[in-house]
Enzyme design. Structure first.
Site, PDB file in Angstrom:
ATOM      1  N   MET A  78       4.106  42.395 -17.568  1.00  0.00           N
ATOM      2  CA  MET A  78       3.323  41.280 -18.095  1.00  0.00           C
ATOM      3  C   MET A  78       2.793  41.557 -19.504  1.00  0.00           C
ATOM      4  O   MET A  78       2.867  42.676 -20.003  1.00  0.00           O
ATOM      5  CB  MET A  78       2.157  40.978 -17.148  1.00  0.00           C
ATOM      6  CG  MET A  78       2.591  40.515 -15.759  1.00  0.00           C
ATOM      7  SD  MET A  78       1.202  40.214 -14.639  1.00  0.00           S
ATOM      8  CE  MET A  78       0.455  38.767 -15.388  1.00  0.00           C
ATOM      9  N   HIS A  79       2.281  40.511 -20.122  1.00  0.00           N
ATOM     10  CA  HIS A  79       1.450  40.550 -21.336  1.00  0.00           C
ATOM     11  C   HIS A  79       2.203  40.855 -22.638  1.00  0.00           C
ATOM     12  O   HIS A  79       1.658  40.661 -23.725  1.00  0.00           O
ATOM     13  CB  HIS A  79       0.317  41.586 -21.203  1.00  0.00           C
ATOM     14  CG  HIS A  79      -0.451  41.509 -19.933  1.00  0.00           C
ATOM     15  ND1 HIS A  79      -1.131  40.386 -19.522  1.00  0.00           N
ATOM     16  CD2 HIS A  79      -0.644  42.430 -18.951  1.00  0.00           C
ATOM     17  CE1 HIS A  79      -1.709  40.625 -18.359  1.00  0.00           C
ATOM     18  NE2 HIS A  79      -1.427  41.847 -17.988  1.00  0.00           N
ATOM     19  N   ASP A 237       5.172  40.850 -12.865  1.00  0.00           N
ATOM     20  CA  ASP A 237       5.597  41.891 -11.926  1.00  0.00           C
ATOM     21  C   ASP A 237       4.684  42.029 -10.712  1.00  0.00           C
ATOM     22  O   ASP A 237       5.154  42.220  -9.589  1.00  0.00           O
ATOM     23  CB  ASP A 237       5.771  43.239 -12.633  1.00  0.00           C
ATOM     24  CG  ASP A 237       4.569  43.681 -13.457  1.00  0.00           C
ATOM     25  OD1 ASP A 237       3.522  42.985 -13.441  1.00  0.00           O
ATOM     26  OD2 ASP A 237       4.664  44.724 -14.120  1.00  0.00           O
TER      27      ASP A 237
END
Length: 494
Positions: A78-79, A237
């Site tokens: 992520m991110h 995830d």
């Protein structure tokens, strides 16, 4: 029929082939590198992810009838900030989830814009790893690159774009950008204005199980797949791993001991941690979840064994840690090797051993590493419990969950039973399950999880050891506050 699950991780992509009964028929992984251009920075080339997928999927399908593949679903780290220009070319390397360069931007968002406003706009406050602070960093430090941005996306979304030609994301992954109004599942106009981006630069939003398109002719030819293979939006995830472990529907918990460590608590309704120490995100099943994230979990054990002890025989290092030593270790470890997110939100935090003596054996430090990660996970659990959330049990996934000793330590530190799913493939399995729902094999994520996820084993806590660990945790919990000022001073000297 077959479904391909993609687990786009930090160090490798893992690909799995699942049939409609949930059986995994093949698994393939391909590694790629991470660049650390400066201390605390962490970057990857999106082209490396795509190359790994293109190399891995044909290998995954060897010996199988590719014409029977119906869908693809991805769970991804992520991110990460992926930015494309007007020709859909990657402008610069992706700034990853564990990159800590954005402290100035985080301070601006949390202190000048204000945590209350951020929470009202997005249900979350700013953390160094989130995407919005990275956009501000890019605007401040690479204005020429910022001006070229035509599309902003997350790592697994880049793979979906290369598969389908569609600029898309899902609500669970978008929740971690600090650009999404999580409660109402739409882009936050206020945050877009703060970051100087237009909604047209952001991908289209989908539920995780929704189809976003089919393979382009180019992707189908590269991968050796039919062009009518359906690609679903996929999930971040942790949300994908929760689906793969059966943490679907309200009142469930999944803990992941991967590169990072997470506590994932599901809810049918939207809610926010009053202190914003936990993230409030959308779930891949259409509901919501609270999540605590520690930046270094199994990566601490990998660092300790490979970089310090120069061994890859993790089991041999754990062998001397007999049951009588649980709850009796006088060495403590702070697992903040990449700074920390939940609950401290401190990129300057660093790892530390405390309690060393001349007679301290090597195994005590190995044990301290495992316990330090468990204590940090408990920090997140205690935040949830303080909000009135009951966590009576949890499923467990991630590379660290393969260690029976670590499972035993964690169950006793948390004081709850931990269950390993029969099929422990985390985000990849969840991605394949989401693909099966997208293709109509199951009517919902809940029905799919009920049908496919089964328990393999459960580690129960021992009340006597739980009591010992309660005392050790109480002491461990005082260490970060005692060192916080020193961490800031170290950061100032860099």
């Amino acid at each position: 029929m077959y479904y391909i699950g993609i687990d786009l991780g930090t160090s490798a992509v893992k690909l799995l082939l699942m049939d409609e009964t949930g059986r995994i028929d093949n698994i393939v992984s391909r590694e790629y590198g991470i660049a650390f251009p400066h201390p605390g920075w962490s970057e990857q080339e999106p082209a490396d992810w795509w190359d790994a997928v293109c190399d891995g999927i044909p290998a995954l399908l060897q010996g199988f009838d590719a014409s029977l593949v119906r869908g693809i679903g991805a769970g991804g780290q992520m991110h990460g900030l992926v930015v494309l220009d007007k020709d859909d070319k990657v402008i610069r390397p992706c700034i990853l989830w564990n990159d800590g360069r954005t402290q100035k931007q985080v301070d601006y968002l949390n202190n000048e814009i204000g945590k209350d406003k951020l929470s009202r706009y997005t249900a979350n406050i700013a953390f160094a790893g989130f995407t919005a602070p990275k956009l501000l960093w890019l605007r401040d430090n690479e204005p020429e690159n910022f001006a070229r941005i035509e599309k902003i996306m997350l790592p697994k979304d880049y793979i979906n774009y290369r598969l389908t030609g569609v600029h898309c994301t899902d609500y669970s992954d978008a929740s971690g950008m600090l650009l999404l109004d999580v409660e109402h599942k739409c882009w936050s106009r206020e945050m877009l204005a703060l970051c100087g981006v237009r909604e047209a630069q952001l991908p289209k939003l989908f539920e995780s199980w929704q189809p976003v398109g089919t393979l382009t002719a180019e992707a189908a030819a590269l991968l050796g797949l039919p062009a009518d293979v359906i690609v679903c939006a996929g999930a971040g995830d942790n949300a994908a791993a929760a689906v793969g472990c059966g943490a679907v529907g309200g009142g469930r918990c999944n803990i992941s001991l991967g590169t990072s460590g997470t506590v994932f608590i599901t809810s049918d309704s939207f809610g926010v941690d009053s202190h914003n120490a936990l993230h409030s995100f959308a779930h891949a099943d259409g509901g919501y979840h609270l999540m605590g994230c520690i930046l270094s979990a199994a990566s601490c054990n990998k660092w300790w064994n490979e970089e310090i002890l120069h061994t890859q025989d993790f089991a041999a290092e754990q062998a001397p840690i007999t049951p009588d030593k649980l709850g009796a270790n006088d060495v403590y470890f702070l697992p903040y090797l990449m700074g920390e997110r939940s609950p401290h939100n401190d990129p300057a935090a660093r790892g530390a051993f405390l309690g060393l003596r001349m007679d301290t054996p090597r195994a005590a430090l190995t044990q301290a590493v495992l316990e330090g990660v468990a204590f940090a996970i408990r920090d997140c659990v205690e935040i949830a419990r303080a909000q009135g959330v009951e966590i009576a049990a949890s499923t467990l996934c991630g590379g660290g969950a393969k260690s029976p000793l670590w499972r035993e330590i964690l169950a006793n530190v948390l004081g709850i039973p931990l269950t390993l799913p029969q099929t422990e493939q985390g985000p990849g399995y969840g991605g394949a399950m989401l693909a099966a729902v997208a293709c109509g094999a199951y009517p919902s994520v809940q029905v799919c999880a009920d049908a496919l996820v089964r328990a393999k084993s459960t580690t129960e806590p021992d009340p006597a050891i739980v009591e010992k660990y309660n005392a050790r945790y109480a002491l461990w919990h005082t260490l970060y506050p005692a060192l916080k000022a020193s961490y800031a001073a170290m950061e100032a000297l860099q």
